[in-house]
Design a protein around this motif. Structure first.
Motif, PDB file in Angstrom:
ATOM      1  N   LEU A 128       3.590  -1.694  -6.748  1.00 31.82           N
ATOM      2  CA  LEU A 128       2.643  -2.377  -5.876  1.00 31.82           C
ATOM      3  C   LEU A 128       2.647  -3.885  -6.124  1.00 31.82           C
TER       4      LEU A 128
ATOM      5  N   SER B 189      11.299   3.617 -11.442  1.00 28.66           N
ATOM      6  CA  SER B 189       9.894   3.337 -11.705  1.00 28.66           C
ATOM      7  C   SER B 189       9.037   4.289 -10.885  1.00 28.66           C
ATOM      8  N   GLN B 190       7.726   4.142 -10.964  1.00 27.36           N
ATOM      9  CA  GLN B 190       6.811   4.900 -10.120  1.00 27.36           C
ATOM     10  C   GLN B 190       6.269   3.979  -9.046  1.00 27.36           C
ATOM     11  N   LEU B 191       5.929   4.549  -7.892  1.00 30.57           N
ATOM     12  CA  LEU B 191       5.454   3.709  -6.787  1.00 30.57           C
ATOM     13  C   LEU B 191       4.233   2.873  -7.179  1.00 30.57           C
ATOM     14  N   LYS B 192       3.339   3.453  -7.960  1.00 28.51           N
ATOM     15  CA  LYS B 192       2.136   2.709  -8.341  1.00 28.51           C
ATOM     16  C   LYS B 192       2.489   1.464  -9.155  1.00 28.51           C
ATOM     17  N   ASP B 193       3.631   1.506  -9.863  1.00 26.28           N
ATOM     18  CA  ASP B 193       4.062   0.353 -10.652  1.00 26.28           C
ATOM     19  C   ASP B 193       4.801  -0.680  -9.803  1.00 26.28           C
TER      20      ASP B 193
ATOM     21  N   GLU C 136       0.004   9.005   1.254  1.00 23.39           N
ATOM     22  CA  GLU C 136       0.729  10.263   1.091  1.00 23.39           C
ATOM     23  C   GLU C 136       1.989  10.327   1.955  1.00 23.39           C
TER      24      GLU C 136
ATOM     25  N   MET D  98       4.015   4.168   3.634  1.00 20.57           N
ATOM     26  CA  MET D  98       3.727   3.026   2.779  1.00 20.57           C
ATOM     27  C   MET D  98       3.736   1.771   3.641  1.00 20.57           C
TER      28      MET D  98
ATOM     29  N   LYS E 116       0.843  -1.198   0.000  1.00 22.56           N
ATOM     30  CA  LYS E 116       0.000   0.000   0.000  1.00 22.56           C
ATOM     31  C   LYS E 116       0.877   1.246   0.000  1.00 22.56           C
ATOM     32  N   ASP E 117       0.423   2.272  -0.710  1.00 27.39           N
ATOM     33  CA  ASP E 117       1.142   3.545  -0.733  1.00 27.39           C
ATOM     34  C   ASP E 117       0.173   4.671  -0.403  1.00 27.39           C
TER      35      ASP E 117
END
Length: 214
Positions: A112, A106-110, A81, A84, A78-79
């Motif tokens: 997960l 990368s981006q955090l959403k990628d 604001e 995490m 989970k991430d």
């Protein structure tokens, strides 16, 4: 005269009873509201203090008792604001994020539900950077980093001979010939351990290193 004597005795008895009650309670008669407030404070172990994240780390420096920045490795679940959540050895651990936390590659959403490695500031107990682990980056041939024909591979150690090393990657077993300047610093058996290989442009293994956590 007799009435005055009776009143005096009653007053004396009353004072004695008040003094006895104070003595039995163990509290001084002049106890202040401030003292009562201090007495009602909860002990520190009952407060919501930030759990030290070192206990979840397998960083070899932590095991040596060093109080310095360290890594946490787990699956990003989970991430939010300001924090995490990582799954570390089947425990959900909330990790505060620094205001300038760096997300590498990368981006955090990628990230997960993938294995990540977060660097933790030991003093502030917050993550300063995060990236996918080599296992999460690796392709089916175990390659997690490549520069031209040179590449780095992660796999499970199978066997070693005088001239070759065999590892298991998602695509199956891979055998590499050792280079003339092959380096191996690890002692003891590597069988079934996670290892990292450096492969040169001639498709030879130059070095092998065991995963720190194993």
């Amino acid at each position: 005269m007799q009435k005055q004597l009776t009143k005096g005795i009653l007053s004396l008895v009353t004072l004695c009873m008040i003094g006895s009650a104070a003595a039995c309670s163990g509290e001084p008669a002049n106890k202040t509201k401030s003292d009562n407030h201090k007495a009602e404070e909860k002990p520190i172990e009952d407060r919501q203090e930030l759990t030290k994240l070192q206990q979840y780390s397998s960083d070899p420096d932590i095991k040596k008792g060093k109080d310095e920045d360290f890594d946490l490795i787990g699956t990003l679940k989970k991430d939010a604001e300001k924090e995490m959540t990582l799954n570390i050895d089947d425990q959900l651990v909330k990790v505060p994020k620094s205001s300038g936390m760096e997300v590498e590659g990368s981006q955090l959403k990628d990230m997960l539900n993938k294995e990540v490695e977060a660097e933790i500031d030991a003093a502030k107990q917050e993550a300063t950077s995060i990236e996918l682990t080599p296992k999460a980056k690796a392709d089916k041939d175990g390659v997690y980093e490549q520069d031209g024909d040179e590449r780095k591979i992660v796999g499970i150690f199978i066997e070693e001979s005088n001239k070759h090393i065999t590892v298991k990657v998602p695509n199956g077993k891979k055998t590499y010939q050792k280079s003339t300047d092959f380096e191996k610093e690890e002692k003891g058996s590597l069988k079934e351990k996670t290892v990292y290989l450096e492969i040169n442009s001639a498709n030879e293994v130059e070095s092998i290193e065991k995963e720190d956590r194993e």
